[in-house]
Design an enzyme around this catalytic site. Structure first.
Site, short mmCIF file in Angstrom:
data_model
loop_
_atom_site.label_atom_id
_atom_site.label_comp_id
_atom_site.label_asym_id
_atom_site.label_seq_id
_atom_site.Cartn_x
_atom_site.Cartn_y
_atom_site.Cartn_z
N HIS A 7 -46.96 -71.53 -14.98
CA HIS A 7 -46.48 -72.13 -15.43
C HIS A 7 -48.15 -73.25 -16.93
CE1 HIS A 7 -48.51 -74.38 -11.74
NE2 HIS A 7 -48.84 -75.48 -12.78
N GLU A 43 -42.74 -83.92 -10.51
CA GLU A 43 -42.84 -82.92 -10.95
C GLU A 43 -41.38 -82.17 -11.25
OE1 GLU A 43 -45.81 -80.84 -8.54
OE2 GLU A 43 -43.90 -79.22 -9.46
N GLN A 60 -44.15 -76.58 -16.20
CA GLN A 60 -44.25 -78.17 -15.36
C GLN A 60 -44.56 -79.03 -15.99
OE1 GLN A 60 -48.02 -78.38 -12.52
NE2 GLN A 60 -46.99 -78.42 -11.18
N HIS A 84 -52.13 -78.59 -18.86
CA HIS A 84 -53.17 -78.34 -18.27
C HIS A 84 -51.94 -76.27 -18.36
CE1 HIS A 84 -50.81 -79.12 -14.38
NE2 HIS A 84 -50.63 -78.21 -14.41
N GLU A 134 -55.43 -73.45 -13.38
CA GLU A 134 -54.80 -73.75 -12.85
C GLU A 134 -54.35 -73.14 -11.84
OE1 GLU A 134 -51.62 -75.92 -12.06
OE2 GLU A 134 -51.15 -74.97 -9.65
N1 CMX Z 1 -58.02 -80.41 -20.11
C1 CMX Z 1 -58.73 -80.45 -20.52
N2 CMX Z 1 -59.96 -81.72 -20.52
C2 CMX Z 1 -60.22 -82.46 -19.54
C3 CMX Z 1 -58.61 -82.40 -18.89
C4 CMX Z 1 -57.11 -81.83 -18.82
N3 CMX Z 1 -56.62 -82.09 -18.27
N4 CMX Z 1 -59.12 -83.79 -18.00
C5 CMX Z 1 -59.91 -84.50 -17.96
N5 CMX Z 1 -60.86 -83.94 -19.29
C6 CMX Z 1 -61.55 -84.05 -19.84
C7 CMX Z 1 -61.79 -85.56 -19.93
O1 CMX Z 1 -62.08 -85.09 -21.93
C8 CMX Z 1 -63.43 -85.16 -20.29
O2 CMX Z 1 -63.86 -85.32 -21.01
P1 CMX Z 1 -65.28 -85.53 -22.19
O3 CMX Z 1 -66.47 -86.31 -20.90
O4 CMX Z 1 -65.69 -84.94 -22.77
O5 CMX Z 1 -64.56 -87.19 -22.52
C9 CMX Z 1 -63.99 -84.88 -19.41
O6 CMX Z 1 -63.12 -83.74 -18.78
C10 CMX Z 1 -63.86 -85.43 -17.87
O7 CMX Z 1 -62.24 -86.21 -17.79
P2 CMX Z 1 -62.37 -87.72 -16.82
O8 CMX Z 1 -61.23 -88.24 -17.45
O9 CMX Z 1 -63.95 -88.30 -16.65
O10 CMX Z 1 -61.63 -87.23 -15.39
P3 CMX Z 1 -62.15 -86.51 -13.91
O11 CMX Z 1 -63.76 -86.01 -14.15
O12 CMX Z 1 -62.02 -87.33 -13.06
O13 CMX Z 1 -61.47 -85.14 -14.15
C11 CMX Z 1 -60.65 -82.75 -13.66
C12 CMX Z 1 -60.77 -84.14 -14.21
C13 CMX Z 1 -60.68 -81.67 -13.79
C14 CMX Z 1 -61.38 -83.28 -12.48
C15 CMX Z 1 -59.06 -83.98 -12.69
O14 CMX Z 1 -58.01 -83.88 -14.10
C16 CMX Z 1 -58.79 -82.86 -11.28
O15 CMX Z 1 -58.68 -83.09 -10.81
N6 CMX Z 1 -57.26 -82.36 -12.42
C17 CMX Z 1 -56.76 -81.15 -11.56
C18 CMX Z 1 -55.35 -81.93 -10.23
C19 CMX Z 1 -55.01 -82.41 -11.09
O16 CMX Z 1 -55.13 -81.80 -12.29
N7 CMX Z 1 -53.88 -82.53 -10.58
C20 CMX Z 1 -52.60 -83.02 -11.50
C21 CMX Z 1 -51.20 -81.77 -11.89
C22 CMX Z 1 -51.07 -80.62 -10.36
C23 CMX Z 1 -50.19 -79.76 -10.15
O17 CMX Z 1 -50.42 -78.64 -11.27
O18 CMX Z 1 -49.71 -79.06 -9.10
CO CO Z 2 -49.77 -76.68 -12.01
#
Ligand code: CMX
Ligand code: CO
Length: 150
Positions: A7, A43, A60, A84, A134
């Protein structure tokens, strides 16, 4: 082995309005919807096509259930858009370990529960050229509690 695009995750402020956009514009219908409290999302999965590994590819659509969730934080910073991508695999555990062995941060020690009873994990976007990635193993059809009614 990653065998399909499972997705594309799209963050939105209003799930119902976004679902309606995809229905009215392209004719895509909701295949499945759920709330995943662990991920902090409401979602809708729109099934786009079947794939030759027996799975399918979806959009998604994701609305945050709380501001401090991953999607809530991302929306506040970026607005709506692609959040993502997810690759499908028959073995999320093995593929996550293989990717971890190549020096990419895998965010979870063990895969967690995703859409439709799938098992999911994430790779850090900073280790993936800016793309939150993912990995997904779908639930077998019989194990998917939603399969009867989607
Ligand atoms: N795509 C690209 N870059 C991303 C991002 C994304 N989706 N999310 C965060 N970033 C980048 C930010 O821009 C930031 O970069 P800079 O430091 O250069 O500004 C950096 O990563 C850190 O971002 P943050 O805003 O401080 O966020 P966190 O570190 O707290 O969290 C992450 C980032 C990836 C660890 C967190 O989003 C995560 O754990 N994601 C996995 C879970 C998820 O996304 N769940 C929702 C979807 C569920 C599903 O698909 O079923
Ligand atoms: Co997903």
């Amino acid at each position: 082995m990653l065998t399909r695009i499972d997705h594309i995750g799209i963050a939105c402020f209003d799930l119902d309005r976004t679902v309606e956009f995809y229905r009215a514009t392209y004719g895509f219908e909701v295949y499945h919807s759920e709330v995943n409290e662990e991920q902090g999302v409401r979602e809708a999965m729109l099934r786009i096509n079947g794939t030759d590994d027996g799975g399918a590819s979806y959009l998604q659509l994701l609305e945050p259930t709380r501001e401090d969730s991953a999607v809530g934080k991302w929306l506040a910073k970026n607005g709506e858009g692609v959040h993502h991508i997810a690759f499908g695999t028959a073995d999320v555990d093995g593929d996550a370990e293989a990717v971890r062995g190549k020096g990419v941060r895998v965010l979870y020690d063990e895969p967690r529960t995703g859409s439709m009873g799938s098992r999911i994990t994430f790779l850090h976007p900073k280790d993936c050229h800016g793309v939150l990635t993912e990995l997904v193993t779908s639930a077998p059809p019989s194990a998917d509690p939603s399969s009867a009614e989607h």
